[in-house]
Design an enzyme around this catalytic site. Structure first.
Site, PDB file in Angstrom:
ATOM      1  N   GLU A  81       4.458 -12.991  -3.000  1.00 22.36           N
ATOM      2  CA  GLU A  81       5.914 -13.246  -2.982  1.00 22.36           C
ATOM      3  C   GLU A  81       6.294 -14.229  -1.894  1.00 22.36           C
ATOM      4  O   GLU A  81       5.730 -14.156  -0.799  1.00 22.36           O
ATOM      5  CB  GLU A  81       6.664 -11.920  -2.751  1.00 22.36           C
ATOM      6  CG  GLU A  81       6.571 -11.007  -3.942  1.00 22.36           C
ATOM      7  CD  GLU A  81       7.328  -9.687  -3.761  1.00 22.36           C
ATOM      8  OE1 GLU A  81       8.173  -9.578  -2.846  1.00 22.36           O
ATOM      9  OE2 GLU A  81       7.051  -8.771  -4.536  1.00 22.36           O
ATOM     10  N   ARG A 106       4.120  -2.679  -5.520  1.00 24.08           N
ATOM     11  CA  ARG A 106       3.710  -3.877  -4.791  1.00 24.08           C
ATOM     12  C   ARG A 106       2.811  -4.702  -5.698  1.00 24.08           C
ATOM     13  O   ARG A 106       1.940  -4.149  -6.396  1.00 24.08           O
ATOM     14  CB  ARG A 106       2.920  -3.509  -3.526  1.00 24.08           C
ATOM     15  CG  ARG A 106       3.751  -3.031  -2.358  1.00 24.08           C
ATOM     16  CD  ARG A 106       4.592  -4.142  -1.727  1.00 24.08           C
ATOM     17  NE  ARG A 106       5.345  -3.672  -0.578  1.00 24.08           N
ATOM     18  CZ  ARG A 106       6.564  -3.134  -0.638  1.00 24.08           C
ATOM     19  NH1 ARG A 106       7.189  -3.003  -1.785  1.00 24.08           N
ATOM     20  NH2 ARG A 106       7.174  -2.740   0.469  1.00 24.08           N
ATOM     21  N   HIS A 129      12.017  -8.830  -6.892  1.00 24.17           N
ATOM     22  CA  HIS A 129      11.899  -7.692  -5.959  1.00 24.17           C
ATOM     23  C   HIS A 129      13.269  -7.081  -5.656  1.00 24.17           C
ATOM     24  O   HIS A 129      13.747  -7.132  -4.528  1.00 24.17           O
ATOM     25  CB  HIS A 129      11.204  -8.136  -4.662  1.00 24.17           C
ATOM     26  CG  HIS A 129      10.679  -6.969  -3.858  1.00 24.17           C
ATOM     27  ND1 HIS A 129       9.544  -7.044  -3.086  1.00 24.17           N
ATOM     28  CD2 HIS A 129      11.140  -5.699  -3.690  1.00 24.17           C
ATOM     29  CE1 HIS A 129       9.327  -5.884  -2.493  1.00 24.17           C
ATOM     30  NE2 HIS A 129      10.286  -5.053  -2.850  1.00 24.17           N
TER      31      HIS A 129
END
Ligand code: 8YV
Length: 332
Positions: free
Chosen positions: A276, A247, A294
């Site tokens: 994000e 993350r 991602h």
């Protein structure tokens, strides 16, 4: 904990488009509301969803915070998240409201470890830079001194977080001749340490100062937010590379961009970002950075397996049993 079998088919609200085979099965088993357009839901739309749903199936892009949960209807008993990380859900508020949370652990371990290994290779060997050169039409042919990167064989890899994914990265890394080092909340079992030939570092600071490549594989929790802080990034050696498939929040992204810009570290490969889908603009300009949207677990097989887990968790819960992938706060 589920008290009894649900009397009617539960209303399952799914926030994102899932693989067709999963959506079909969800509709066969439950009263299901899908999001066929895959447009991420706003906070107001999430509130609408939790007001009516018996079961919510969110993903990493949904912020299921106290504001949303406090408006949930009495019926909302289960949040069966599509993914392993649960940092997008306020676990404490969910627990206080008696809502069970499940996730999909295990089925994206190998895919995420593959992506991590690809990124471990990509920066030192300048893979995306080379591709950009070729596509630009400016490649003039082979030369003994152009596009030189660095060998990874014989280098030290420091894994931050030796859970399922960290261990799967370690197994791959050994095959590439890297020596495996790790820092974890708890030292792993001796058998696993021996299998991985991994060296445990009690002090993260000490480990960072001695590594050639650092891979972030721990979950994002309040305890790991900015674990790689500006201070810790300064401990890295100037040639060190950082890889993150966990993350974005685990690394202070602005501090990382500054360190990369100033040559404080050698490079980075990032599949995840702090805000994000926004990416720090400084990172976009740097050649020694590989950036991915991602996609660590983005395989067809992985997404179907994740969906299967979601279905099993909902079905077990609806039948009055404890679902297999219940999330307990202390696990994270
Ligand atoms: C998933 C992930 O794609 O499972 C996770 O924690 O980060 C991703 O690999 C995503 O979470 C799906 O919601």
């Amino acid at each position: 904990m589920p008290k009894s079998k649900m009397k009617r088919k539960p209303l399952v609200v799914v926030t994102r488009k899932l693989p067709d085979v999963i959506e079909t099965r969800l509709m066969e088993l439950f009263e299901t509301q899908l999001n066929l357009d895959d447009k991420p839901m706003s906070q107001a739309e999430l509130v609408d969803a939790v007001r009516k749903a018996d079961v919510l199936v969110p993903a990493v892009t949904d912020r299921i915070d106290a504001g949303v949960l406090s408006q949930a209807g009495e019926n909302l008993r289960l949040i069966a998240s599509f993914g392993t990380g649960v940092d997008h859900i306020d676990l404490a508020t969910a627990r206080a409201r008696g809502i069970t949370i499940t996730n999909t652990p295990g089925v994206l371990t190998e895919d995420t470890a593959d992506m991590t290994m690809a990124l471990i290779l990509a920066v030192p060997r300048r893979l995306t830079e080379g591709e950009r050169l070729l596509r630009s039409g400016e490649w003039t042919g082979w030369s003994p001194t152009s596009m030189l990167g660095h060998r990874i064989w014989g280098k030290r890899l420091g894994i931050v977080g030796m859970g399922r994914i960290g261990s799967a990265v370690a197994r791959r890394a050994r095959g590439f001749g890297l020596s495996v080092h790790y820092h974890n909340r708890r030292r792993v079992h001796k058998e696993l340490e021996q299998e991985l030939e991994a060296t445990y570092w009690d002090s993260l600071d000490q480990m960072l100062a001695h590594m050639d490549i650092v891979s972030v594989n721990c979950p994002h929790t309040p305890a790991t937010f900015h674990l790689l802080s500006a201070r810790r990034l300064k401990l890295l050696r100037p040639h060190a590379y950082i890889v993150n498939t966990s993350r974005g929040e685990v690394i202070d992204e602005s501090a990382l961009a500054r360190a990369l810009e100033s040559g404080g570290i050698g490079g980075a490969a990032l599949d995840v970002f702090e805000h994000e889908p926004a990416v720090n603009p400084k990172l976009l300009k740097l050649d020694n950075v590989v950036l991915m949207p991602h996609m660590g677990s983005a395989t067809v097989e992985g997404r179907v397996d994740m969906g299967e887990k979601v279905i099993i968790n909902i079905k077990t819960f609806a039948d009055g049993h404890n679902p297999p992938d219940r999330v307990i706060e202390t696990m994270f």
